[in-house]
Write an enzyme that holds these catalytic residues in place. Structure first.
Site, PDB file in Angstrom:
ATOM      1  N   LYS A   1       0.856  -1.186   0.000  1.00 35.84           N
ATOM      2  CA  LYS A   1       0.000   0.000   0.000  1.00 35.84           C
ATOM      3  C   LYS A   1       0.893   1.237   0.000  1.00 35.84           C
ATOM      4  O   LYS A   1       1.969   1.235   0.624  1.00 35.84           O
ATOM      5  CB  LYS A   1      -0.869  -0.043   1.260  1.00 35.84           C
ATOM      6  CG  LYS A   1      -1.989   0.981   1.316  1.00 35.84           C
ATOM      7  CD  LYS A   1      -2.822   0.753   2.585  1.00 35.84           C
ATOM      8  CE  LYS A   1      -3.966   1.726   2.715  1.00 35.84           C
ATOM      9  NZ  LYS A   1      -4.801   1.437   3.910  1.00 35.84           N
TER      10      LYS A   1
ATOM     11  N   SER B   1      -9.684   1.178   2.993  1.00 32.33           N
ATOM     12  CA  SER B   1      -8.857   2.041   2.171  1.00 32.33           C
ATOM     13  C   SER B   1      -7.791   1.296   1.365  1.00 32.33           C
ATOM     14  O   SER B   1      -7.207   1.867   0.452  1.00 32.33           O
ATOM     15  CB  SER B   1      -8.159   3.062   3.066  1.00 32.33           C
ATOM     16  OG  SER B   1      -7.286   2.398   3.971  1.00 32.33           O
TER      17      SER B   1
ATOM     18  N   SER C   1      -9.762  -1.423   7.072  1.00 30.50           N
ATOM     19  CA  SER C   1      -9.269  -1.088   5.738  1.00 30.50           C
ATOM     20  C   SER C   1      -8.631  -2.227   4.957  1.00 30.50           C
ATOM     21  O   SER C   1      -8.272  -2.049   3.794  1.00 30.50           O
ATOM     22  CB  SER C   1      -8.264   0.069   5.830  1.00 30.50           C
ATOM     23  OG  SER C   1      -8.960   1.290   5.905  1.00 30.50           O
TER      24      SER C   1
END
Lengths: 475, 491
Positions: free
Chosen positions: A80, A155, A179
């Site tokens: 990420k 996310s 997330s």
């Protein structure tokens, strides 16, 4: 030719070790997919081609020379874009970190590289990990791999999508309130949030420091357990990382003893999609058939979770994001005006709407006169939630629940309704606030084929139980 | 507004009593910073002592330096305070370019130390006590180098960022600028003795903010206070306080009232200027620092620090009086700094005479060191050298006058007494017969003066002494010369 997209991390390592394929070939294929299918999904912000090929070559050299290779040798991994990786942009999905290239590696990166893994790219995400749909990225929304008009969840949408698409067998996201588990559920992959302090946060750009946890995503349980084993454990650079004697997860996935599993009634109340409920019920009956016992439990503080979370997390975020001020790196606007103008203009144009909303919320709840009523009160309720879980885990090994109230929703569907968006994390937030581990297992699907995840939650540092129950469901 | 005018002593002025509370920041003399392993040092090229942690780079995390905690513990113990078994770090939020995280890691409602007192002494000798509220740990910010003429930008040096600090917050027990000055001197002395801080205010190792108010004499309730910042010397603190007290009293006497505000002292102009009023004051939005765990101090750790605490200045001065028999005033002077006290004690072990050592150190040694701006800890006349020299007076080998000559030579060449004595042939004649022989010759050569003396004009005695000393090039033991001359002339 081997079917790369279907290969597990274990398969890839084995194929490289036995010289059926080279690490360079594997990595080239992964990068090719990232540039084509990944681009289509908008899953990547950066592809780390140079370093990835160098790392792959090192693995091939080791294989050729007969030197020992790490447990993730040659395995392409995506990170990420809020995890610090030297020499590559670390955007956090934000305009304000424009051109920010960190000069240091996260501890996670160091541990992955020492296991001979290959980092192929940095994935798209909701800006500063704030969001549940990956629509809050400066780099645009990520598409759900199987339903391109739908969100991949957030996310960590880019990480979940790249694993589901087969671009990488493994990826890391980060969790603050769900997330990783929620996008894992939406994309039909495994996502596990470790206990707080399980994986070092050093190098993870902070959103809410007291719940942030780096979390792995995989297509099978063995890979998930392997990569967790490589990356978990105490790190002297992170004071909140815990010195826990982690078991050898990948070799302890089979379990003979039966589980006692709690069914918390608060997770099956109003707002739960019937198709999601049906999948969880099916999971329960399968496990019952296999001889595991279930008891009904109650976690009365559950409905306070979202409220507590949206006080504590923005409060910490308002301080964590103060460093993005245009002074040292990233975006700077009106640098020739007064200092206050530079701060204001930089932050006004650098942050997106959701981030600004949370900074303002957090600033408000910490303000003199409101601090006790909001932050202190929320912290007390959070402590009660923690105790509530602790009490329950005296009686049960695991808690079963849906991961998210619905399958993947449409892009644009909730973007103008923050509250509806926040509620999509209602089932994942409690474990985050309590600092306990939880996993989302891809188990069934809606009538239209959208993946649905089942969530298991365990007591602190009982990740082993999560891997074991996931392994049972996988079979 | 009239600037600071002079050295008037303020305690009660025109019926008003000043009330002063001091907050002192002391940089801890640890090798490394408080939350990373960067070296903590002054005067290095800008931004060379930095890492991702003290630069506040995204994702970097603080890890507490144990040494910094120990230094704070020393100061808490040295002031009789209470080390808290569990304390909590907090974020203090504000924006400034030299604060790279946008918050300072400090302690707020749960500091590492509570209570304690500073006992200090005014120049008059009067003893005072100031109670402490708390001592807490925090990190220092960087430095903003504001533009000189012709430069467009402020530059930022982050070397200082993350330097460990303790903040020592005192009750408003101080009643005059002179008391404030004496309090700071004492605080600095304790900081230096415990090795916690160098105490160098000019280098910013010690910084002081003052809360000031005045109240009509006899009134219990405190007046409205202002906070004065940016004083960079002890004398500056005294001057700034004099200025602010005078300003507040004038304001009240002319019918106005004091408004709560923060003022910045301008040393060059001798005025304090308004920085912000209460309405403009920061809301620092303190909350517990989630990146650090609670600071837990075990009983064993505390006892270990207590055991290793050096002897403190007051205790040492008392011991000097009782063990060495020197006067209290001398003991105070000799314990002013740990280096001086250490020096004196080593001189004593070699000199054998603590009183003579006290005189020599205070008059001869400090005279030279202060005049030359030397550091006693590294000064070339080492305490064993001075002690040896003094012992030679005690043994009669040298006269006091000769010893001073030797000492002077030591301060130039740094050589030992023995070598200098040999080279200069400086050996005191303490042999009866040798001196008597010279006396006989001199008396024989001046029968007139002998007659004068014997007729009662004893003031010629000095003439004979001078003659003997001259004849021996000053090397005759003066006490013996006196004694033998007297015997001869009176006999």
């Amino acid at each position: 030719m081997l079917d790369y997209k279907k290969m597990s991390a274990t398969d890839i390592r084995e194929a490289i070790a036995t010289r059926k394929v080279t690490a360079v070939e594997i990595v080239q294929e992964s990068i090719r997919l990232a540039k084509t299918e990944g681009k289509e999904l908008n899953a990547f912000v950066t592809i780390c081609e140079d370093k990835a090929l160098t790392q792959a070559k090192v693995v091939d050299d080791k294989v050729k020379s007969g030197a020992p290779i790490g447990s993730l040798a040659g395995v392409p991994i995506a990170l990420k874009d809020n995890i610090s990786y030297t020499d590559y942009l670390c955007s956090c999905g934000s305009h304000i970190l424009d051109k920010y290239v960190p000069p240091y590696d996260a501890t996670l990166v160091t541990r992955l590289l020492s296991a001979d893994a290959v980092i192929i790219g940095k994935t798209n995400m909701d800006e500063f990990a704030m969001g549940s749909s990956n629509e809050n990225s400066y780099y645009g929304p990520v598409k759900n791999p199987r339903f391109p008009d739908r969100v991949p969840g957030g996310s960590s949408g880019g990480s979940a999508a790249s694993v589901a698409q087969g671009i990488v067998p493994l990826a890391f996201g980060s969790e603050t309130g769900g997330s990783v588990r929620q996008p894992a559920s939406f994309c039909g992959v495994y996502g596990m949030k470790p206990s707080y302090g399980g994986i070092s946060r050093y190098g993870l750009v902070a959103f809410a420091s007291s719940t942030d946890q780096i979390s792995p995503i995989a297509r099978n349980v063995a890979d998930l357990a392997t990569v967790f084993k490589v990356t978990c454990g105490r790190d002297p650079r992170d004071s909140t990382s815990v010195a826990f004697d982690h078991p050898d997860y990948p070799n302890r996935l089979e379990r003979k003893e039966k589980f006692t599993i709690g069914i918390p009634r608060e997770y099956f109340a109003e707002g739960l999609d019937p198709e999601v409920n049906a999948v969880v019920q099916k999971c329960i009956s399968e496990l019952k058939k296999a001889g595991h016992s279930f008891i009904d439990i109650s976690l009365p503080m559950t409905d306070k979770g979202v409220a507590v979370y949206y006080i504590v997390a923005p409060a910490e975020a308002s301080a964590n994001l103060a460093r993005f001020d245009g002074v040292k790196y990233g975006l700077r606007k009106s640098g020739d005006k007064e200092l206050a103008d530079m701060y204001g203009d930089t932050r006004a144009s650098g942050f997106g709407a959701e981030v600004k909303r949370r900074i303002m919320l957090g600033t408000y709840v910490l303000s003199s006169g409101y601090y006790d009523a909001y932050y202190i009160k929320a912290s007390k309720v959070r402590e009660l939630m923690r105790c509530e879980f602790e009490e329950v885990f005296r009686a049960v090994d695991l808690i079963i629940s849906p991961t998210a109230p619905t399958p993947a929703f449409r892009i644009g569907e909730k973007i103008d309704d923050p509250l509806a968006m926040y509620l999509s994390d209602a089932y994942t937030i409690p474990a985050s606030l309590a600092g306990i581990p939880a996993i989302s297992i891809p188990y069934g699907s809606a009538s239209d084929g959208r993946p649905i995840g089942v969530q298991f939650t365990a007591g602190g540092f009982n990740e082993l139980a999560l891997f074991q129950v996931a392994k049972m469901m996988e079979q | 507004m009239v600037g600071y005018q002079g050295e008037e002593k303020l305690s009660v002025v025109n019926g008003f009593e000043p009330v002063i509370g001091l907050e002192v920041h002391a940089q801890l003399a640890t090798d490394t910073k408080i939350f990373c392993s960067c070296r903590s040092s002054y005067g290095e090229p800008p931004n060379t002592l930095t890492c991702p942690v003290c630069l506040g780079l995204p994702g970097a995390l603080p890890v507490l330096n144990k040494k910094a905690v120990e230094f704070a513990m020393r100061m808490i113990l040295a002031t009789g305070g209470q080390i808290q078994p569990r304390s909590v770090f907090a974020r203090k939020n504000y924006f400034y370019p030299d604060l790279p995280k946008g918050y300072q890691i400090s302690q707020f409602d749960k500091p590492v130390g509570l209570d304690g007192v500073i006992k200090y002494r005014l120049e008059s000798g009067e003893e005072k006590v100031c109670r402490l509220i708390r001592i807490h740990l925090e990190e220092d910010a960087g430095k903003s180098l504001h533009p000189e003429a012709g430069e467009a930008y402020t530059r930022v040096d982050l070397n200082r960022c993350g330097t460990p600090l303790i903040e020592i917050v005192a009750h408003a027990d101080i009643r005059s600028p002179q008391e404030a000055y004496a309090y700071l001197l004492k605080l600095k002395q304790i900081l230096q003795y415990t090795g916690v801080c160098t105490g160098d205010m000019e280098k910013g190792h010690l910084r002081c903010d003052a809360n000031v108010s005045v109240r009509p004499e006899g009134q219990e309730k405190f007046g409205t206070r202002t906070e004065v910042k940016n004083m960079n010397s002890f004398k500056g603190v005294e001057r700034a306080l004099n200025y602010e007290i005078t300003r507040q009293i004038e304001l009240i006497r002319s019918g106005g009232s004091v408004t709560q505000a923060t003022l910045l002292w301008d040393e060059k102009r001798g005025v304090a200027e308004m920085m912000r009023t209460k309405e403009e004051s920061h809301d620092y939005r303190y909350f517990p620092e989630p990146d650090l765990v609670n600071l837990v101090v075990s009983h064993d750790w505390m006892e270990e620090v207590r055991r290793n605490l050096p002897e403190l200045p007051d205790a040492r001065a008392e011991r000097f009086v009782s063990a060495y028999g020197i006067r209290e005033y001398d003991a105070q002077v000799l314990t002013a700094t740990r280096d001086l006290a250490d020096y004196y004690e080593e001189v004593v072990t070699h000199a054998g005479d603590p009183k003579a050592a006290s005189n020599w150190v205070q008059t001869e040694l400090l005279g030279v060191i202060n005049a030359a701006g030397e550091n006693i800890a590294t000064y070339k006349v080492r305490p064993n050298m001075l002690g040896e020299l003094i012992s030679k007076i005690g043994s009669g080998e040298l006269s006091g006058k000769m010893a001073k000559i030797v000492f002077e030579e030591m301060t130039v060449s740094g050589r030992k007494a023995g070598e200098i004595i040999k080279e200069k042939g400086l050996v005191q004649i303490s042999d009866d017969t040798a001196i008597l022989k010279i006396i006989d010759e001199i008396l024989a050569a001046s029968p007139d003066n002998v007659a004068k003396y014997r007729s009662g004009k004893t003031n010629v005695f000095g003439f004979f002494v001078g003659q003997v000393m001259k004849a021996t090039k000053g090397q005759a033991n003066p006490e013996m010369v006196n004694k033998l001359l007297k015997e001869k002339l009176d006999g």
